[in-house]
Design an enzyme around this catalytic site. Structure first.
Site, PDB file in Angstrom:
ATOM      1  N   HIS A  69       0.836  -1.204   0.000  1.00 24.22           N
ATOM      2  CA  HIS A  69       0.000   0.000   0.000  1.00 24.22           C
ATOM      3  C   HIS A  69       0.867   1.250   0.000  1.00 24.22           C
ATOM      4  O   HIS A  69       0.674   2.170  -0.799  1.00 24.22           O
ATOM      5  CB  HIS A  69      -0.901   0.027   1.237  1.00 24.22           C
ATOM      6  CG  HIS A  69      -2.201  -0.693   1.070  1.00 24.22           C
ATOM      7  ND1 HIS A  69      -2.958  -0.632  -0.074  1.00 24.22           N
ATOM      8  CD2 HIS A  69      -2.900  -1.486   1.944  1.00 24.22           C
ATOM      9  CE1 HIS A  69      -4.052  -1.354   0.079  1.00 24.22           C
ATOM     10  NE2 HIS A  69      -4.035  -1.892   1.293  1.00 24.22           N
ATOM     11  N   HIS A  75      -5.994  -2.141  -3.394  1.00 23.30           N
ATOM     12  CA  HIS A  75      -6.502  -3.508  -3.357  1.00 23.30           C
ATOM     13  C   HIS A  75      -6.831  -3.982  -4.774  1.00 23.30           C
ATOM     14  O   HIS A  75      -7.231  -3.197  -5.628  1.00 23.30           O
ATOM     15  CB  HIS A  75      -7.763  -3.588  -2.489  1.00 23.30           C
ATOM     16  CG  HIS A  75      -7.499  -3.330  -1.044  1.00 23.30           C
ATOM     17  ND1 HIS A  75      -8.222  -2.415  -0.309  1.00 23.30           N
ATOM     18  CD2 HIS A  75      -6.584  -3.867  -0.190  1.00 23.30           C
ATOM     19  CE1 HIS A  75      -7.771  -2.406   0.936  1.00 23.30           C
ATOM     20  NE2 HIS A  75      -6.773  -3.269   1.032  1.00 23.30           N
TER      21      HIS A  75
END
Length: 228
Positions: A69, A75
Site C-alpha cells: 500500500h 486492493h
C-alpha cells in the site's frame, strides 16, 4: 517481511539519512476493527508516511500487504475492471470497512485480474454475517467458484512482483494505480512485539557491506535480471 522485499523484488528498504520523504513503521493497540494494519496509499510527499500495525493482529503477510500500500498499490478488488471478475456483496460489508472495497477510479489496468494477489481480499473479509461472503467471483457477470488462492496468499504473487518491478523500474504506472513512487525509505521500528531495532540494524549493516554501490551491487549479487 523486509527481508522478503529486499531479496525478492526490486525494492530495497534502507535506513533514512536525509531524505525528505520516508516511511515509519509503528505498532498501535487493537481497536477491535479486525484490521491487522493500515497506511496511506503511495508516497504522501509530506515527510513521514506512517504504517501502523495492530499489536497481536498482524503477521508477515499483513506487513507485506501494508508495505505494498505505502509503495503505491491499491486492493486488487479496487481495479476499475473488477466487476468483470468479482461482485461485492455490499449488504454484508461492515460500514466502517466499505472504503476498502471501493473502485479506485484513478487507476490504470494493464494486466489480467490476479485473484492470487496479496492485495486481493478473501471472500469473507469484513463480513457482518460470517456465514455469508462479502466478495463472490464472476466471469463477465456469471457467478462461479473462487480460486483457492484468493485471500490466502501470504506472499507476493508473481504478478505482484512483476507489476511492482515494472512500476518502479520504469517510474510509470503499470498494473497498479499509485501516487508518486518512493525513491528511498526509512524504517525505524517502534513498539512492535517480537521485532527489535538491533535485528533490523544488523540487516541494514549486511546490505551496506554486500551491496556497496546499489545498482552494480545488486546486479553483482545476481538478485535481479535487469538494471534500474
Amino acid at each position: 517481511a523486509l527481508d522478503y522485499f529486499n531479496f525478492n523484488t526490486g525494492i530495497i528498504f534502507k535506513e533514512r539519512t536525509d531524505e525528505e520523504d520516508y516511511l515509519v513503521i509503528t505498532c498501535v493497540p487493537d481497536d477491535g476493527s479486525g484490521r491487522g494494519g493500515f497506511t496511506e496509499v503511495g508516497r504522501q510527499r509530506n515527510g513521514a508516511n506512517i504504517l501502523r500495525l495492530v499489536n497481536g493482529k498482524f503477521a508477515q503477510g499483513t506487513v507485506l500487504h501494508e508495505l505494498l500500500h505505502t509503495l503505491g498499490l491499491f486492493h486488487e478488488q479496487g481495479r476499475t475492471d473488477r466487476d468483470n471478475f468479482v461482485s461485492i456483496q455490499w449488504s454484508n460489508v461492515k460500514p466502517a470497512n466499505s472504503k476498502d472495497f471501493q473502485v479506485e477510479d484513478n487507476g490504470t489496468v494493464r494486466s489480467p485480474y490476479d485473484y492470487c494477489s496479496i492485495m486481493q481480499y478473501s471472500t469473507m473479509a469484513f463480513a457482518i454475517d460470517n456465514t455469508r461472503p462479502t466478495i463472490t467471483c464472476t466471469t463477465n457477470g456469471t457467478p462461479g467458484a473462487c480460486p483457492g488462492c484468493m485471500g490466502n496468499n501470504t506472499l507476493l504473487s508473481q504478478m505482484d512482483k512483476d507489476g511492482l518491478d515494472k512500476f518502479y523500474g520504469e517510474m510509470g504506472i503499470s498494473r497498479f494505480p499509485s501516487q508518486t513512487p518512493f525513491v528511498s525509505s526509512r524504517l525505524p521500528v517502534a513498539g512492535c512485539v517480537g521485532v527489535g531495532d538491533l535485528l533490523i540494524r544488523n540487516k541494514w549493516d549486511f546490505y551496506r557491506s554486500q551491496l556497496g554501490d546499489c545498482q552494480t551491487g545488486l546486479i553483482g549479487m545476481g538478485l535481479f535480471n535487469t538494471t534500474y
